[in-house]
Write a protein that holds these residues in place. Structure first.
Motif, PDB file in Angstrom:
ATOM      1  N   ASN A 195      38.296  34.377  46.711  1.00  0.00           N
ATOM      2  CA  ASN A 195      38.060  35.608  45.953  1.00  0.00           C
ATOM      3  C   ASN A 195      39.200  35.872  44.976  1.00  0.00           C
ATOM      4  O   ASN A 195      38.966  36.207  43.810  1.00  0.00           O
ATOM      5  N   GLN A 196      40.435  35.720  45.446  1.00  0.00           N
ATOM      6  CA  GLN A 196      41.588  35.914  44.570  1.00  0.00           C
ATOM      7  C   GLN A 196      41.561  34.926  43.408  1.00  0.00           C
ATOM      8  O   GLN A 196      41.852  35.288  42.264  1.00  0.00           O
ATOM      9  N   PHE A 197      41.208  33.693  43.699  1.00  0.00           N
ATOM     10  CA  PHE A 197      41.155  32.658  42.663  1.00  0.00           C
ATOM     11  C   PHE A 197      40.098  32.972  41.611  1.00  0.00           C
ATOM     12  O   PHE A 197      40.352  32.842  40.407  1.00  0.00           O
ATOM     13  N   ILE A 198      38.914  33.396  42.040  1.00  0.00           N
ATOM     14  CA  ILE A 198      37.832  33.696  41.111  1.00  0.00           C
ATOM     15  C   ILE A 198      38.217  34.853  40.200  1.00  0.00           C
ATOM     16  O   ILE A 198      38.024  34.801  38.977  1.00  0.00           O
ATOM     17  N   VAL A 199      38.784  35.900  40.773  1.00  0.00           N
ATOM     18  CA  VAL A 199      39.188  37.063  39.972  1.00  0.00           C
ATOM     19  C   VAL A 199      40.313  36.691  39.012  1.00  0.00           C
ATOM     20  O   VAL A 199      40.291  37.065  37.838  1.00  0.00           O
ATOM     21  N   HIS A 200      41.291  35.927  39.485  1.00  0.00           N
ATOM     22  CA  HIS A 200      42.398  35.535  38.619  1.00  0.00           C
ATOM     23  C   HIS A 200      41.913  34.640  37.472  1.00  0.00           C
ATOM     24  O   HIS A 200      42.390  34.759  36.339  1.00  0.00           O
ATOM     25  N   ALA A 201      40.957  33.762  37.759  1.00  0.00           N
ATOM     26  CA  ALA A 201      40.413  32.887  36.720  1.00  0.00           C
ATOM     27  C   ALA A 201      39.651  33.684  35.656  1.00  0.00           C
ATOM     28  O   ALA A 201      39.575  33.260  34.506  1.00  0.00           O
ATOM     29  N   ALA A 202      39.108  34.823  36.028  1.00  0.00           N
ATOM     30  CA  ALA A 202      38.339  35.638  35.085  1.00  0.00           C
ATOM     31  C   ALA A 202      39.225  36.493  34.175  1.00  0.00           C
ATOM     32  O   ALA A 202      38.726  37.093  33.224  1.00  0.00           O
ATOM     33  N   LEU A 203      40.520  36.548  34.435  1.00  0.00           N
ATOM     34  CA  LEU A 203      41.406  37.390  33.623  1.00  0.00           C
ATOM     35  C   LEU A 203      41.414  36.992  32.148  1.00  0.00           C
ATOM     36  O   LEU A 203      41.455  37.852  31.265  1.00  0.00           O
ATOM     37  N   ASP A 204      41.366  35.699  31.855  1.00  0.00           N
ATOM     38  CA  ASP A 204      41.324  35.259  30.464  1.00  0.00           C
ATOM     39  C   ASP A 204      40.049  35.726  29.773  1.00  0.00           C
ATOM     40  O   ASP A 204      40.067  36.113  28.603  1.00  0.00           O
ATOM     41  N   LEU A 205      38.942  35.698  30.502  1.00  0.00           N
ATOM     42  CA  LEU A 205      37.677  36.163  29.935  1.00  0.00           C
ATOM     43  C   LEU A 205      37.701  37.667  29.694  1.00  0.00           C
ATOM     44  O   LEU A 205      37.117  38.158  28.732  1.00  0.00           O
ATOM     45  N   LEU A 233      40.843  46.613  36.263  1.00  0.00           N
ATOM     46  CA  LEU A 233      40.190  46.833  37.543  1.00  0.00           C
ATOM     47  C   LEU A 233      39.086  45.785  37.620  1.00  0.00           C
ATOM     48  O   LEU A 233      38.222  45.730  36.745  1.00  0.00           O
ATOM     49  N   MET A 234      39.134  44.944  38.644  1.00  0.00           N
ATOM     50  CA  MET A 234      38.213  43.818  38.764  1.00  0.00           C
ATOM     51  C   MET A 234      37.431  43.927  40.067  1.00  0.00           C
ATOM     52  O   MET A 234      38.001  44.273  41.099  1.00  0.00           O
ATOM     53  N   LEU A 235      36.138  43.630  39.982  1.00  0.00           N
ATOM     54  CA  LEU A 235      35.284  43.672  41.167  1.00  0.00           C
ATOM     55  C   LEU A 235      34.468  42.393  41.237  1.00  0.00           C
ATOM     56  O   LEU A 235      33.750  42.049  40.295  1.00  0.00           O
ATOM     57  N   LEU A 236      34.596  41.691  42.353  1.00  0.00           N
ATOM     58  CA  LEU A 236      33.811  40.489  42.629  1.00  0.00           C
ATOM     59  C   LEU A 236      32.669  40.911  43.540  1.00  0.00           C
ATOM     60  O   LEU A 236      32.901  41.494  44.602  1.00  0.00           O
ATOM     61  N   HIS A 237      31.432  40.641  43.115  1.00  0.00           N
ATOM     62  CA  HIS A 237      30.269  41.131  43.862  1.00  0.00           C
ATOM     63  C   HIS A 237      29.101  40.174  43.714  1.00  0.00           C
ATOM     64  O   HIS A 237      29.069  39.345  42.807  1.00  0.00           O
TER      65      HIS A 237
END
Length: 134
Positions: free
Chosen positions: A33-43, A78-82
């Motif tokens: 989960n941390q990896f997915i959210v961190h990878a989305a920061l550039d987007l 603020l990031m939400l993985l769902h």
């Protein structure tokens, strides 16, 4: 099966200020989960310049997971993985959580970009998640 949510507040220097999981918790997916959210920061950085809105909706997808983002005027994300797509409920959660974050920032003892370790903050975020997401 209950829905799972991973919520993170990411500071201006890309470090996590706050993390929480809601719903069915799986220990083996914490780092994923941390990896997915961190990878989305550039987007998120790319999408914030394409829109004037704070709520950027879904900015990334990974398998059956969606990453939604909300960027504050001070560039805190603020990031939400769902798994489910409930745009209005997620937007309401972000708006209420942003208000709670602002109240935390108004505390004279809080340093900007420092991790939020307040139990009261965690309790209120959990209450907002139950209200809007669960």
């Amino acid at each position: 099966m209950s829905a799972t949510y991973y919520f993170a507040i990411v500071g201006t220097n890309d470090s996590p200020l706050y993390e929480a999981e809601f719903g069915a918790q799986r220990d083996e997916s914490k780092y994923l989960n941390q990896f997915i959210v961190h990878a989305a920061l550039d987007l998120v950085d790319d999408a914030q310049f394409m829109s004037n809105a704070c709520y950027l909706k879904t900015v990334d997808r990974y398998n059956n997971w969606n990453v939604s983002a909300y960027v504050t005027p001070s560039n805190v994300r603020l990031m939400l993985l769902h798994e489910s797509k409930m745009d209005e409920a997620i937007r309401s959660f972000f708006v209420d959580t942003h208000e709670l974050y602002l109240k935390t920032m108004l505390n004279p003892f809080y340093e900007p970009n420092a991790p939020i370790q307040s139990q009261t903050f965690s309790t209120k975020v959990s209450t907002l998640a139950k209200k809007h997401l669960l």
